[in-house]
Motif scaffolding. Sequence first.
Motif, mmCIF file in Angstrom:
data_model
loop_
_atom_site.group_PDB
_atom_site.id
_atom_site.type_symbol
_atom_site.label_atom_id
_atom_site.label_comp_id
_atom_site.label_asym_id
_atom_site.label_seq_id
_atom_site.Cartn_x
_atom_site.Cartn_y
_atom_site.Cartn_z
ATOM 1 N N LYS A 103 0.957 -1.059 0.288
ATOM 2 C CA LYS A 103 0.352 -0.277 -0.442
ATOM 3 C C LYS A 103 1.025 1.416 0.067
ATOM 4 C CE LYS A 103 -4.201 -1.978 -0.191
ATOM 5 N NZ LYS A 103 -5.824 -1.677 0.883
ATOM 6 N N THR A 158 -5.953 -1.211 6.874
ATOM 7 C CA THR A 158 -6.644 -1.597 7.802
ATOM 8 C C THR A 158 -5.860 -1.796 8.014
ATOM 9 O OG1 THR A 158 -8.334 -3.369 6.450
ATOM 10 C CG2 THR A 158 -7.498 -3.998 8.303
ATOM 11 N N VAL A 198 -3.680 -2.550 12.474
ATOM 12 C CA VAL A 198 -4.293 -3.257 13.334
ATOM 13 C C VAL A 198 -2.576 -2.915 14.638
ATOM 14 C CG1 VAL A 198 -3.649 -5.369 14.117
ATOM 15 C CG2 VAL A 198 -4.130 -5.432 12.163
ATOM 16 N N ALA A 253 -8.311 -1.992 12.883
ATOM 17 C CA ALA A 253 -9.478 -2.836 12.661
ATOM 18 C C ALA A 253 -9.154 -4.247 14.080
ATOM 19 C CB ALA A 253 -8.775 -3.652 11.400
ATOM 20 N N SER A 254 -8.094 -3.569 14.786
ATOM 21 C CA SER A 254 -8.109 -4.805 16.014
ATOM 22 C C SER A 254 -6.918 -4.119 17.270
ATOM 23 C CB SER A 254 -7.973 -5.851 15.502
ATOM 24 O OG SER A 254 -8.060 -7.296 16.453
ATOM 25 N N GLU A 255 -7.390 -4.239 18.817
ATOM 26 C CA GLU A 255 -6.347 -4.231 18.775
ATOM 27 C C GLU A 255 -6.398 -5.315 19.714
ATOM 28 O OE1 GLU A 255 -8.609 -1.603 21.242
ATOM 29 O OE2 GLU A 255 -8.712 -0.110 19.598
ATOM 30 N N GLU A 256 -5.014 -5.668 19.679
ATOM 31 C CA GLU A 256 -4.198 -6.814 19.933
ATOM 32 C C GLU A 256 -3.969 -6.658 21.600
ATOM 33 O OE1 GLU A 256 -4.926 -9.573 17.934
ATOM 34 O OE2 GLU A 256 -5.748 -8.585 16.392
ATOM 35 N N LYS A 285 -0.613 -10.442 12.378
ATOM 36 C CA LYS A 285 -1.907 -10.269 11.597
ATOM 37 C C LYS A 285 -1.051 -9.879 9.911
ATOM 38 C CE LYS A 285 -6.046 -11.223 13.730
ATOM 39 N NZ LYS A 285 -6.222 -11.305 15.447
ATOM 40 N N ILE A 305 0.956 -12.356 7.324
ATOM 41 C CA ILE A 305 -0.353 -13.031 6.199
ATOM 42 C C ILE A 305 -0.692 -12.316 5.800
ATOM 43 C CG2 ILE A 305 -0.145 -15.087 8.688
ATOM 44 C CD1 ILE A 305 -2.745 -14.051 9.069
ATOM 45 N N GLY A 306 -0.734 -10.865 5.738
ATOM 46 C CA GLY A 306 -1.260 -9.952 4.727
ATOM 47 C C GLY A 306 -2.933 -9.907 5.070
ATOM 48 N N GLU A 307 -3.326 -9.791 6.542
ATOM 49 C CA GLU A 307 -4.407 -9.218 6.785
ATOM 50 C C GLU A 307 -4.900 -8.190 6.672
ATOM 51 O OE1 GLU A 307 -5.852 -13.062 5.501
ATOM 52 O OE2 GLU A 307 -7.807 -10.897 6.124
ATOM 53 N N ALA A 308 -3.628 -7.779 7.530
ATOM 54 C CA ALA A 308 -3.501 -5.689 7.542
ATOM 55 C C ALA A 308 -2.767 -5.121 6.911
ATOM 56 C CB ALA A 308 -3.406 -5.824 9.172
ATOM 57 N N ASP A 309 -2.601 -3.749 6.796
ATOM 58 C CA ASP A 309 -2.167 -3.323 5.691
ATOM 59 C C ASP A 309 -1.018 -2.680 6.532
ATOM 60 O OD1 ASP A 309 -4.771 -1.790 4.094
ATOM 61 O OD2 ASP A 309 -3.869 -3.565 3.843
ATOM 62 N N ASN A 363 -6.460 -12.783 2.097
ATOM 63 C CA ASN A 363 -5.645 -13.924 1.219
ATOM 64 C C ASN A 363 -5.736 -15.938 0.814
ATOM 65 O OD1 ASN A 363 -3.821 -11.806 0.750
ATOM 66 N ND2 ASN A 363 -2.370 -12.168 2.297
ATOM 67 N N SER A 414 -10.241 -7.746 17.586
ATOM 68 C CA SER A 414 -10.972 -7.102 18.995
ATOM 69 C C SER A 414 -10.581 -5.718 19.028
ATOM 70 C CB SER A 414 -9.648 -7.887 20.326
ATOM 71 O OG SER A 414 -10.103 -6.863 21.379
ATOM 72 N N VAL A 415 -12.316 -5.254 18.696
ATOM 73 C CA VAL A 415 -12.724 -3.640 19.172
ATOM 74 C C VAL A 415 -14.054 -3.399 19.993
ATOM 75 C CG1 VAL A 415 -13.346 -2.552 17.152
ATOM 76 C CG2 VAL A 415 -11.439 -3.313 16.941
#
Lengths: 259, 249
Positions: free
Chosen positions: A129, A143, A145, A171-174, A183, A186-190, B102, B202-203
Amino acid sequence: MRNVRIALVVVLLLVLGACGTRSGSSGPTGGERTATLTVFAAASLRESFQELERRFEQENPGVDVLLNLGGSADLAQQISEGAPADVFASADEATMGAAIHARGSAPDHPVEPFATNALTIAVPEGNPKKISSLADLAAPGMTVVLCAPQVPCGKLARRLLSAAGVSIEAASEENDVTSVRDKVAIGEADAGLVYKSDVRAEAARLDAVDFPEASLVVNKYPIAVLREARDPAMAGRFVSMVKGPVGQEILRSHGFQTP
Amino acid sequence: MLWIPAALGLALVALPIIGLISRVDPARLPEELTSPAALDALWLSVRTSAAATGLCLLLGLPLAVCLARVPRTRLLRAVVLLPMVMPPVVGGLALLYLLGRNGLLGQWLYLGFGLRVPFTAVAVVLAQAFVALPFLVISVEGALRTLGDQYERTAATLGAPPGWTFRRVTVPLLTPALGSGLLLTFARALGEFGATIVFAGSVQGRTRTLPLEIYLRRESDVGAATALSLLLIVVALVVVLIARPRGRM
């Protein structure tokens, strides 16, 4: 026939159980170890402390270093509840404070920072991106994280973002920085805000995008010999190695900055 | 003499819970349980667990019937039970590798329809359904095997079409097993953590269910986490008490 099958399964489970490795390394020499040193360390210290573990065991034959890695807050809580730890290296001073407050540190062994870790933007390899700054993270459709604000990397991330005047909807707070890193890997988040050491550890799948604000606020990693250490002198030797030239070089090679 | 191991069994479950309750600070309860984060988490948990249970019923009941009635399905049955033996985090990873951006299927959904599954409430429901489905299938399939198929065969010889037989013979016979199966399914979905956090993230308000909220709070405030745990226990108790299995069980 059925009894034979059941017996086979039981035997298989027993064999697998017996093959389980003992925690901590037994090293290539596999020599007899007579003393254990239990080191609790923040998850972000995984690679560097594994190397330190090997070096310490080489230089101290007969000592088995048991490394317990995890989120600093989890480790501090375990220590507070009485888990046997000789040394504690945490990712921020607040969690160290909590552990020391509960169990105390060994006299003659001051609690001091041994490294700092700055944040960087982790992106999947090749930076698809084309992110080049913190502000890019706020672009629509991105996206991102982050660590949750309750954990050290999350607190740091929020401070940096507000210092830079950037507002992101994650998108997520780990719960820990490793999950953020994974994340992205593995390409799930930018993109994700992780420690520089984390990108180093996953260099094959991640690229780092540094940003100038990163040096404004960093996490100081303190290390302590705990009051109930079984052998404070040996624990002290481990801490000295971490703070000394050997340890500092190892830490730098894994992306940490040294005080 | 059976009462000795029975008492020990009860103690194994009850004592840790009592230990947990003993650590709750009553003064903090009202503010912790009514905080926006807690309420969001509770409401999300209840909604998603209910949806996941519904999904498990829709898919699990037919699946259980097929597994019980169709011969040579032992391997399929083993596959269906896998989520029970996998660590939930691994389940979450599996879902991510299937439905992520993916992922095997996910990349189609993303490139073709712009649909993104991870990080949504749908992902929460899927994660919960994934781990809870085996519970429903096991309960129902076990009951079906015990019942045998003589009632269905009788209905067939009397001229009943299969759909009617299923609705008016099979399902009513299964009601007790279905009841306890659905309860287990809901409870498992409610308590789900690992697959949810890995797959859905988790949000607050969107994907942070009560177990996730509890786990997060412990990072900075164990007292708050303990109070929220009490909330989860109470919800679980209420569900179990309301949904007492009917019939001769």
